[in-house]
Enzyme design. Structure first.
Site, mmCIF file in Angstrom:
data_model
loop_
_atom_site.group_PDB
_atom_site.id
_atom_site.type_symbol
_atom_site.label_atom_id
_atom_site.label_comp_id
_atom_site.label_asym_id
_atom_site.label_seq_id
_atom_site.Cartn_x
_atom_site.Cartn_y
_atom_site.Cartn_z
ATOM 1 N N HIS A 265 0.860 -1.197 0.000
ATOM 2 C CA HIS A 265 0.000 0.000 0.000
ATOM 3 C C HIS A 265 0.892 1.241 0.000
ATOM 4 O O HIS A 265 1.699 1.405 -0.903
ATOM 5 C CB HIS A 265 -0.919 -0.086 1.224
ATOM 6 C CG HIS A 265 -2.031 0.906 1.271
ATOM 7 N ND1 HIS A 265 -2.411 1.717 0.236
ATOM 8 C CD2 HIS A 265 -2.883 1.209 2.292
ATOM 9 C CE1 HIS A 265 -3.435 2.474 0.600
ATOM 10 N NE2 HIS A 265 -3.740 2.193 1.855
ATOM 11 N N HIS A 306 -2.312 -2.400 -9.510
ATOM 12 C CA HIS A 306 -3.304 -1.724 -8.658
ATOM 13 C C HIS A 306 -4.564 -2.580 -8.601
ATOM 14 O O HIS A 306 -4.940 -3.206 -9.597
ATOM 15 C CB HIS A 306 -3.653 -0.335 -9.217
ATOM 16 C CG HIS A 306 -4.273 0.556 -8.194
ATOM 17 N ND1 HIS A 306 -5.605 0.487 -7.878
ATOM 18 C CD2 HIS A 306 -3.742 1.492 -7.394
ATOM 19 C CE1 HIS A 306 -5.860 1.373 -6.922
ATOM 20 N NE2 HIS A 306 -4.750 1.986 -6.617
ATOM 21 N N ASP A 363 2.694 5.452 -6.804
ATOM 22 C CA ASP A 363 3.941 5.398 -6.030
ATOM 23 C C ASP A 363 5.179 5.323 -6.896
ATOM 24 O O ASP A 363 6.289 5.463 -6.401
ATOM 25 C CB ASP A 363 3.900 4.171 -5.097
ATOM 26 C CG ASP A 363 2.833 4.349 -4.041
ATOM 27 O OD1 ASP A 363 1.914 3.524 -3.979
ATOM 28 O OD2 ASP A 363 2.894 5.359 -3.324
HETATM 29 C C1 SDX Z 1 -1.411 2.100 -3.349
HETATM 30 O O1 SDX Z 1 -6.173 0.686 -3.141
HETATM 31 C C2 SDX Z 1 -5.662 1.873 -3.408
HETATM 32 O O2 SDX Z 1 -6.331 2.764 -3.885
HETATM 33 C C3 SDX Z 1 -4.182 2.057 -3.029
HETATM 34 C C4 SDX Z 1 -3.558 3.368 -3.456
HETATM 35 C C5 SDX Z 1 -4.163 4.546 -2.741
HETATM 36 O O3 SDX Z 1 -4.051 5.658 -3.270
HETATM 37 O O4 SDX Z 1 -4.676 4.356 -1.593
HETATM 38 O O5 SDX Z 1 -3.680 3.560 -4.864
HETATM 39 C C6 SDX Z 1 -2.073 3.400 -3.112
HETATM 40 O O6 SDX Z 1 -1.358 1.296 -2.460
HETATM 41 C C7 SDX Z 1 -0.916 1.787 -4.746
HETATM 42 C C8 SDX Z 1 -0.338 0.337 -4.857
HETATM 43 C C9 SDX Z 1 1.090 0.363 -4.340
HETATM 44 N N1 SDX Z 1 1.625 -1.007 -4.216
HETATM 45 C C10 SDX Z 1 2.618 -1.449 -5.020
HETATM 46 O O7 SDX Z 1 3.107 -0.800 -5.954
HETATM 47 C C11 SDX Z 1 3.141 -2.823 -4.605
HETATM 48 C C12 SDX Z 1 3.270 -3.709 -5.874
HETATM 49 N N2 SDX Z 1 1.933 -3.997 -6.358
HETATM 50 C C13 SDX Z 1 1.235 -5.080 -5.812
HETATM 51 O O8 SDX Z 1 1.667 -5.771 -4.735
HETATM 52 C C14 SDX Z 1 -0.194 -5.293 -6.300
HETATM 53 O O9 SDX Z 1 -0.241 -4.941 -7.598
HETATM 54 C C15 SDX Z 1 -1.274 -4.574 -5.521
HETATM 55 C C16 SDX Z 1 -1.226 -4.920 -4.072
HETATM 56 C C17 SDX Z 1 -1.147 -3.109 -5.707
HETATM 57 C C18 SDX Z 1 -2.620 -5.024 -6.100
HETATM 58 O O10 SDX Z 1 -2.739 -6.340 -5.811
HETATM 59 P P1 SDX Z 1 -4.091 -7.154 -6.227
HETATM 60 O O11 SDX Z 1 -5.098 -6.319 -6.849
HETATM 61 O O12 SDX Z 1 -4.506 -7.927 -5.029
HETATM 62 O O13 SDX Z 1 -3.569 -8.043 -7.365
HETATM 63 P P2 SDX Z 1 -2.862 -9.413 -7.125
HETATM 64 O O14 SDX Z 1 -1.897 -9.283 -5.998
HETATM 65 O O15 SDX Z 1 -3.905 -10.465 -7.042
HETATM 66 O O16 SDX Z 1 -2.024 -9.572 -8.471
HETATM 67 C C19 SDX Z 1 -2.672 -10.011 -9.643
HETATM 68 C C20 SDX Z 1 -1.581 -10.738 -10.416
HETATM 69 C C21 SDX Z 1 -0.861 -11.774 -9.561
HETATM 70 O O17 SDX Z 1 -0.400 -12.773 -10.446
HETATM 71 P P3 SDX Z 1 -1.306 -14.143 -10.571
HETATM 72 O O18 SDX Z 1 -1.413 -14.713 -9.166
HETATM 73 O O19 SDX Z 1 -2.629 -13.709 -11.141
HETATM 74 O O20 SDX Z 1 -0.503 -15.026 -11.495
HETATM 75 O O21 SDX Z 1 -0.567 -9.791 -10.814
HETATM 76 C C22 SDX Z 1 0.655 -10.112 -10.194
HETATM 77 C C23 SDX Z 1 0.356 -11.043 -9.024
HETATM 78 O O22 SDX Z 1 1.442 -11.928 -8.799
HETATM 79 N N3 SDX Z 1 1.207 -8.842 -9.728
HETATM 80 C C24 SDX Z 1 2.484 -8.474 -9.883
HETATM 81 C C25 SDX Z 1 2.549 -7.179 -9.342
HETATM 82 N N4 SDX Z 1 1.351 -6.816 -8.884
HETATM 83 C C26 SDX Z 1 0.526 -7.853 -9.109
HETATM 84 N N5 SDX Z 1 3.552 -9.106 -10.405
HETATM 85 C C27 SDX Z 1 4.726 -8.418 -10.392
HETATM 86 N N6 SDX Z 1 4.875 -7.170 -9.903
HETATM 87 C C28 SDX Z 1 3.801 -6.517 -9.365
HETATM 88 N N7 SDX Z 1 3.946 -5.292 -8.910
#
Ligand code: SDX
Length: 428
Positions: A265, A306, A363
């Site tokens: 997050h 996201h 971010d």
């Molecule tokens: C913020 O919710 C909000 O509005 C948050 C925010 C706000 O303003 O409040 O926008 C701020 O938190 C932005 C997000 C910042 N986080 C990151 O940058 C961390 C990296 N990103 C992730 O960990 C992830 O993308 C999330 C947590 C942001 C979203 O996760 P989801 O929606 O639960 O998606 P997921 O984890 O289920 O991923 C879907 C797929 C997965 O692969 P499969 O299991 O389907 O094979 O995408 C892959 C994940 O492994 N994946 C990534 C990835 N993010 C998701 N693979 C590599 N790198 C990534 N960054």
């Protein structure tokens, strides 16, 4: 307003009908509040398809990359309003008149100081304490200073708490930074803007006044705006859940700070810069992209992906422009930006990221701008928390202003043991 109904049938037998409610934009919702009386719960860990509340503050369309605060597009707000005006809009619902803005600005400006006793809270931390740990603790402690304005059912007291929190967060944030580098705290100045004041409290020293660069102050203000609110994200939902029990606003915001700290997050901006520094050069990007794609590797590209945006994060677009403006104005050639740009290019072309709709989020670029301004990485999430305080407290106030508000209490799918015979220890 219920427009139509959803029928639930199990094995061909209709169990019940549920009203479908329509908002002013976005998905319709199925009102399943009576489902429990039919012997079923819904199951939605992570709340991927669950609306936890009714809100009029922020609208996001993840497919179209739309973000609006009270109906105003984020691009317009970021370029045509300052952060305090955005705070007024989030709290009150409409853009202020000039006199309303001036009054609001004066109110916030005149609440920026903290009680002198609060200074001693920092002395209990070790010098290497993470600034987020200090901010989380000190914000929670604020409630011990304001006994008179904690009636959460009284709108004017809720708004006074909101003003205090928006005003004092920069002061507390800067105190956490000063404590971590062993420099004396700097008092706020009422002749400076919100962003200028924060930079002044961060970088001034008794021996020398910090000259606030208009470019840096403008970039700081825009970063505040781009992080101000974002619908029902994890930390905002945490604040709402804490507030639903009747906890005081300072405790609720401290809970929001704690939730935001996670690297999935708000901690992502700090983690993103650490990742870019670890990648180090454009030549190493391929190795890290492969790690991110490897199912057996927990590494993720921080700053990508996201829960809601499956096209692009409109904030990242504005942040990218700001990033280039700041680096150009300050004449900074940051090799990390080269790595970031190349990483963005590769990720946007790579089948894995395209298929999973993983685009740069808010971010991704904020860390590079903050580093260019001279903010240490450990303060990135603190700045996110400062900016998001207005969003958190706006949702807290909206929730408490809604009639019939209930304490948040999710249910579960139980998978543990049941009805076991307990044998006392001396018989086992
Ligand atoms: C913020 O919710 C909000 O509005 C948050 C925010 C706000 O303003 O409040 O926008 C701020 O938190 C932005 C997000 C910042 N986080 C990151 O940058 C961390 C990296 N990103 C992730 O960990 C992830 O993308 C999330 C947590 C942001 C979203 O996760 P989801 O929606 O639960 O998606 P997921 O984890 O289920 O991923 C879907 C797929 C997965 O692969 P499969 O299991 O389907 O094979 O995408 C892959 C994940 O492994 N994946 C990534 C990835 N993010 C998701 N693979 C590599 N790198 C990534 N960054």
């Amino acid at each position: 307003m219920a427009d139509s109904k959803a029928s639930l049938s199990i094995d061909g037998k209709v169990i019940a009908d549920f009203p479908i409610l329509t908002g002013s934009a976005g998905f319709d919702v199925i009102d399943i509040r009576t489902l429990g009386s039919h012997g079923y719960f819904t199951y939605d860990p992570g709340f991927l398809a669950t609306a936890s509340c009714e809100s009029a503050i922020t609208f996001i369309d993840g497919g179209k990359g739309i973000l609006q605060h009270r109906g105003y597009a984020i691009d317009d707000l970021a370029k045509k309003a300052d952060y305090l005006e955005v705070c007024y809009i989030l709290l009150n619902g409409d853009a202020p008149t000039k006199s309303q803005y001036d009054e609001f600005k004066s109110t916030i400006t005149n609440h920026t100081m903290v009680h002198e006793k609060l200074v001693h809270f920092f002395q209990g931390f070790l010098p290497d304490a993470h600034p987020m740990a200090m901010v989380c603790a000190v914000v929670g402690a604020l409630s011990s200073f304001y006994h008179s304005d904690l009636d959460i059912n009284e709108p004017t007291q809720r708004m006074r708490s909101a003003h205090r929190l928006i005003a004092k967060m920069p002061t507390i944030a800067a105190m956490a930074y000063k404590y971590s580098i062993g420099q004396p705290f700097v008092y706020p100045r009422n002749d400076l803007s919100y962003a200028e004041n924060f930079l002044h409290m961060m970088f001034s020293v008794p021996a020398e006044e910090y000259k606030v660069s208009p470019t840096v102050a403008a970039a700081m203000d825009r970063i505040f705006t781009l992080h101000a609110d974002h619908e029902q994200n994890a930390s905002t939902s945490t604040v709402r859940l804490a507030g639903s029990s009747g906890a005081n606003p300072y405790a609720c915001i401290a809970a929001g700070v704690a939730s935001l700290w996670g690297p999935a997050h708000g901690g992502a901006n700090e983690a993103c810069l650490t990742m870019l520094e670890e990648i180090g050069s454009v030549d190493n990007i391929a190795k890290y992209v492969a790690k991110a794609k490897d199912k057996n590797d927990s590494f993720r590209l921080m700053g990508f992906g996201h829960r809601v945006y499956k096209n692009f994060d409109p904030r990242a677009t504005v942040m990218r422009e700001t990033c280039h403006e700041v680096l150009k104005e300050l004449n900074i050639q940051d090799p990390l930006l080269d790595v970031a740009m190349e990483l963005e290019r590769i990720a946007l072309e790579d089948e894995y990221f395209v298929s999973k709709k993983l685009y740069p989020n808010v971010d991704f670029y904020s860390g590079i701008i903050l580093k260019a301004i001279g903010i240490p990485t450990s303060m990135f999430t603190v700045i996110f928390a400062m900016s998001r305080t207005v969003g958190w407290i706006s949702h807290w106030d909206e929730m408490l202003s809604q009639p019939g508000q209930k304490i948040g209490r999710p249910r579960q799918k139980y998978t543990g043991e049941i009805n076991r015979t307990f044998v006392p220890l001396d018989e086992r």
